[in-house]
Design an enzyme around this catalytic site. Sequence first.
Site, short mmCIF file in Angstrom:
data_model
loop_
_atom_site.label_atom_id
_atom_site.label_comp_id
_atom_site.label_asym_id
_atom_site.label_seq_id
_atom_site.Cartn_x
_atom_site.Cartn_y
_atom_site.Cartn_z
N HIS A 130 4.66 9.77 -7.33
CA HIS A 130 4.27 9.66 -8.73
C HIS A 130 2.86 10.23 -8.90
O HIS A 130 2.01 10.05 -8.03
CB HIS A 130 4.29 8.20 -9.19
CG HIS A 130 5.63 7.54 -9.05
ND1 HIS A 130 5.98 6.85 -7.91
CD2 HIS A 130 6.70 7.50 -9.88
CE1 HIS A 130 7.22 6.39 -8.06
NE2 HIS A 130 7.67 6.77 -9.24
N ASP B 116 1.67 10.56 -2.92
CA ASP B 116 2.61 9.65 -3.58
C ASP B 116 3.51 10.45 -4.50
O ASP B 116 3.07 11.41 -5.14
CB ASP B 116 1.83 8.60 -4.38
CG ASP B 116 2.69 7.47 -4.90
OD1 ASP B 116 3.47 7.72 -5.84
OD2 ASP B 116 2.58 6.34 -4.40
N HIS C 122 -2.67 4.61 -10.26
CA HIS C 122 -2.36 4.66 -11.70
C HIS C 122 -3.42 3.97 -12.56
O HIS C 122 -3.42 4.14 -13.79
CB HIS C 122 -1.00 4.02 -11.99
CG HIS C 122 0.16 4.77 -11.43
ND1 HIS C 122 0.36 6.11 -11.66
CD2 HIS C 122 1.18 4.36 -10.63
CE1 HIS C 122 1.47 6.50 -11.03
NE2 HIS C 122 1.97 5.46 -10.39
N ASP D 290 6.61 7.04 -0.99
CA ASP D 290 7.82 7.02 -1.80
C ASP D 290 8.39 8.41 -2.05
O ASP D 290 9.34 8.56 -2.82
CB ASP D 290 7.58 6.31 -3.13
CG ASP D 290 6.27 6.68 -3.80
OD1 ASP D 290 5.57 7.59 -3.29
OD2 ASP D 290 5.92 6.06 -4.82
#
Length: 298
Positions: free
Chosen positions: A161, A159, A122, A242
Amino acid sequence: MIHIVWHPSTLLHEGGPGHPESPARVEAVLAALRAWSPPGELAMHEARPADVADLLRVHPQEHLDRLERLSRRGGGRLDADTAMNTHSYQAARHAAGAAVQAAQFALAGTPAFAPVRPPGHHATATRAMGFCFLNNVVVAARWALEVGGAQRVLIVDWDVHHGNGTQDLVATDPRIRYVSLHQWPLYPGTGRASERGVGNVFNVPRPPGLPPVQYVTDLLTAVRDATTSWSPDLLLISAGFDAMAGDPLAGFTLEPEHYAQLIQHFRELEAPTASVLEGGYVPHRIAAAAVAHLEALA
């Protein structure tokens, strides 16, 4: 043989009481790797901090100075869910350094995994966010291109996200192709399929709750699209775990064996491979997935 690159500072960074991105994540992964390791199968290495020159290919000096000052003062909050303590900057530098070393091992002919924290995907050039301070995988990709002799680098981000920082950093660089499977809608709100960069971005946004085979198939399709008539010299995996069923921050349905399936298909690319830990917030689950993907790499 697989190389494992990490550093004890990764266990000293804390984002605050009860924060989901905790040292227990890496502790569980390391314990599982040591329990699993067949004789002679794993080589453990203590990471060096990333060289400033490697970091400056991705982040301006002002960003590095800001993080170092805040950490040196004892830490503080950068946004609602991203905070530092006195160890955080060194942990971040060692995480980025571990990613570079993993890429070095891969290009030398042996797969590698960097089970590190804080995560990185991120982080943009100038902004820490989403538990991330430095973009570990892009630091490794730029090292590979500028120093390591690679001409084309594929980043696969599984991931749950979207790696908004990674996309921002590579979207104008045709030497790097970025493939991301992620839940939509979900933090950080980026990653639409229409976001293509210079034709080098392949986003796979999907809703929660689909059968796991759908997520696996759709990611493999995107990787095939990204590598048609384009063979990577290095595959870097942003290995967030995740996307598994039961993760508290998302709603995908993968199990550890699905990461092994993905790796088995990625091996068909015949590209040197290194993976770098991103998210995943149930420690024993991410430990099981980490082992599964390394078994496939081995």
